[in-house]
Scaffold this active site. Structure first.
Site, short mmCIF file in Angstrom:
data_model
loop_
_atom_site.label_atom_id
_atom_site.label_comp_id
_atom_site.label_asym_id
_atom_site.label_seq_id
_atom_site.Cartn_x
_atom_site.Cartn_y
_atom_site.Cartn_z
N TYR A 234 -11.23 4.15 1.78
CA TYR A 234 -10.20 3.37 1.11
C TYR A 234 -10.82 2.24 0.29
O TYR A 234 -10.48 2.04 -0.89
CB TYR A 234 -9.24 2.77 2.13
CG TYR A 234 -8.38 3.75 2.89
CD1 TYR A 234 -8.92 4.89 3.49
CD2 TYR A 234 -7.03 3.53 3.06
CE1 TYR A 234 -8.13 5.77 4.20
CE2 TYR A 234 -6.23 4.41 3.77
CZ TYR A 234 -6.78 5.52 4.34
OH TYR A 234 -6.00 6.39 5.05
N HIS B 272 0.83 -1.20 0.00
CA HIS B 272 0.00 0.00 0.00
C HIS B 272 0.87 1.26 0.00
O HIS B 272 0.67 2.16 -0.82
CB HIS B 272 -0.91 -0.04 1.24
CG HIS B 272 -1.86 1.10 1.35
ND1 HIS B 272 -3.21 0.96 1.14
CD2 HIS B 272 -1.68 2.41 1.68
CE1 HIS B 272 -3.81 2.12 1.33
NE2 HIS B 272 -2.89 3.02 1.66
N GLU B 273 1.84 1.32 0.93
CA GLU B 273 2.67 2.52 1.03
C GLU B 273 3.54 2.71 -0.19
O GLU B 273 3.74 3.83 -0.66
CB GLU B 273 3.51 2.46 2.31
CG GLU B 273 2.73 2.32 3.60
CD GLU B 273 1.60 3.32 3.74
OE1 GLU B 273 1.73 4.47 3.27
OE2 GLU B 273 0.57 2.96 4.34
N GLU C 178 -6.05 6.97 -1.76
CA GLU C 178 -6.22 5.75 -0.97
C GLU C 178 -6.96 4.65 -1.72
O GLU C 178 -6.72 3.46 -1.48
CB GLU C 178 -6.94 6.09 0.34
CG GLU C 178 -6.22 7.12 1.20
CD GLU C 178 -4.83 6.68 1.63
OE1 GLU C 178 -4.49 5.48 1.46
OE2 GLU C 178 -4.07 7.53 2.13
N HIS D 296 1.73 4.34 -3.08
CA HIS D 296 1.47 5.78 -2.92
C HIS D 296 2.52 6.64 -3.64
O HIS D 296 2.27 7.82 -3.88
CB HIS D 296 1.45 6.16 -1.45
CG HIS D 296 0.10 6.06 -0.82
ND1 HIS D 296 -1.03 6.64 -1.37
CD2 HIS D 296 -0.31 5.47 0.34
CE1 HIS D 296 -2.07 6.41 -0.58
NE2 HIS D 296 -1.67 5.70 0.44
#
Length: 446
Positions: A370, A294-295, A317, A298
């Site tokens: 999200y 996920h990070e 998100e 980004h």
């Protein structure tokens, strides 16, 4: 004046910062900073003053230069607990003028309170972390704390010897003098101030993985006692990076650095070219692995392609959550469809009354934003077909790289691609209306 009702009292529509050169000295035992920031500020409208965000740090001097000429200027920090720095330039300057501001300041960084908890510069048991989203940058440097203001940065950090001071981009040691150590970090890609960060701890900077063709350098900032755990937990990162480059296009920054704070953290967080994790995210579980993916995602959605207003947070998100599903499929854990169905069932069991594109400030970081955002992305994939969806997505990132976007812009972008899939404009509009503008949960896509 502030321009976003979700984060009142910060930002301005009158100026943007194009570059920040910051020299910051950090006294860890006292949690005190002293800094000199040189900002290249571009006026977005005719004005005789510039408003910057600076939260409860005291300014001792401001100097302004235009076209190599020092101009008379003065400054104020309104209020008993100031969060703004107002610079009077002494004369009205036209739109487009580039002003070089030098700001000298010092104090004890104080977290900003918000509906989402405390944000910004945080003193750890033994070090410092900065979690700046959405308006915490002003707790440690003067800035225009708005996602519409993007700057490159050169950040020089001095702290106690024995600690590693980390910021965004590519870093190198400058000197060690007595009990003090200095590192300089350079970020050549323009990002909003909230994506700038400082992490200080008893860390080492090491390679997280051997160099691989087609991938950026993967770095790891970690304490020696947790390094082996971190290497095991982050071992999927090269495959994750390859998956996202294939899906979204070239990695937007130079290096990618995973910082593991030497304590447990409630949630991980992204910054420009960097992600921050706690020791609790090194347990090897799927819950932690999905957050690592996920990070990383980004860096494309949020850090390179950035919302203009916080009501559009799903554009960050939703894509990052969908990237978890993409990684689950790429790694053989589950299919995107199965992951999406589980998310849809959870949302169906707990309906909300807000629309995705206007969740309200109290709700914008809630899990439903999200997951519903990710389901909107999946609905687009089902509408366009996987191949055309992939081409559309890579074009979206390429065309808006280091720019500002909104929900309407994505809709317009999809309009242009829809005919290639035999999809009408009306079908695209119905999808966006149903998933982003109406609170009722649409049927499962596909």
């Amino acid at each position: 004046m502030s321009t976003d009702p979700y984060v009142p009292g910060v930002g301005t529509d009158a100026a943007t910062v194009e570059h920040i050169a910051l020299d910051l000295d950090v006294r860890l035992a006292a949690n005190r900073v002293s800094g000199t920031a040189v900002l290249r500020v571009r006026l977005a409208k005719q004005s005789r003053r510039i408003e910057l965000d600076l939260h409860r740090l005291r300014v001792s001097r401001v100097a302004a230069v235009v076209d190599g000429r020092a101009i008379a200027s003065s400054f104020t920090q309104p209020g008993r607990a100031p969060s703004r720095l107002v610079v009077d330039l002494g004369e009205s300057l036209p739109e487009g003028t580039l002003v070089e501001l030098t700001v000298v300041y010092a104090g004890t960084p104080t977290l900003r309170r918000s509906p989402w908890g405390t944000i910004g510069w945080e003193e750890l048991t033994d070090g410092v972390l900065v979690a700046g989203q959405p308006h915490g940058a002003s707790t440690w440097l003067p800035c225009v704390d708005s996602p519409t203001s993007r700057s490159t940065a050169e950040i020089t950090l001095t702290c106690d010897a024995g600690y590693l001071p980390v910021a965004n981009g590519v870093g190198a040691p400058v000197r060690t003098r007595g009990s003090r150590v200095t590192w300089r970090w350079r970020l050549d890609q323009p990002v909003p101030a909230y994506l700038l960060s400082v992490q200080i701890g008893r860390y080492r900077l090491v390679d997280a993985a051997p160099p691989a063709e087609g991938l950026p350098a993967l770095r790891l900032v970690v304490s020696p006692r947790t390094e082996q755990r971190a290497r095991r937990a982050l071992a999927p990162q090269p495959a994750m990076m390859a998956t996202f480059i294939d899906a979204y296009g070239p990695y937007p920054f130079e290096d990618y650095t995973a910082v593991v704070a030497d304590e447990e953290l409630e949630i991980p967080l992204e910054a420009a070219g960097m992600s921050l994790f706690g020791t609790n995210h090194l347990d090897g579980s799927w819950e932690s692995e999905r957050l690592i993916a996920h990070e990383m995602s980004h860096q494309w959605f949020g850090n390179a392609v950035t919302l203009g207003r916080w009501s559009d947070l799903w554009l960050h998100e939703g894509f990052a959550c969908w990237s978890e599903w993409l990684w689950a499929e790429a790694s053989g854990r589950s299919s995107i469809t199965s992951m999406a169905r589980r998310a849809w069932q959870k949302l169906a069991a707990h309906p909300v009354e807000q629309a995705l594109a206007e969740p309200g400030p109290e709700e914008m970081f809630e899990d439903w934003v999200y997951k519903r955002g990710a389901l909107t992305v999946e609905a687009l994939r089902q509408l366009l077909g996987a191949d055309l969806f992939g081409s559309m997505l890579r074009a979206w990132v390429r065309e808006h790289r280091f720019g500002t976007v909104d929900s309407l812009g994505l809709r317009t972008h999809v309009h242009a691609w829809a005919p290639h899939a035999g999809v009408s404009r009306a079908q695209v509009d119905e999808l966006f209306d149903a998933w982003t503008l109406r609170p009722a949960l649409p049927p499962f896509p596909g």
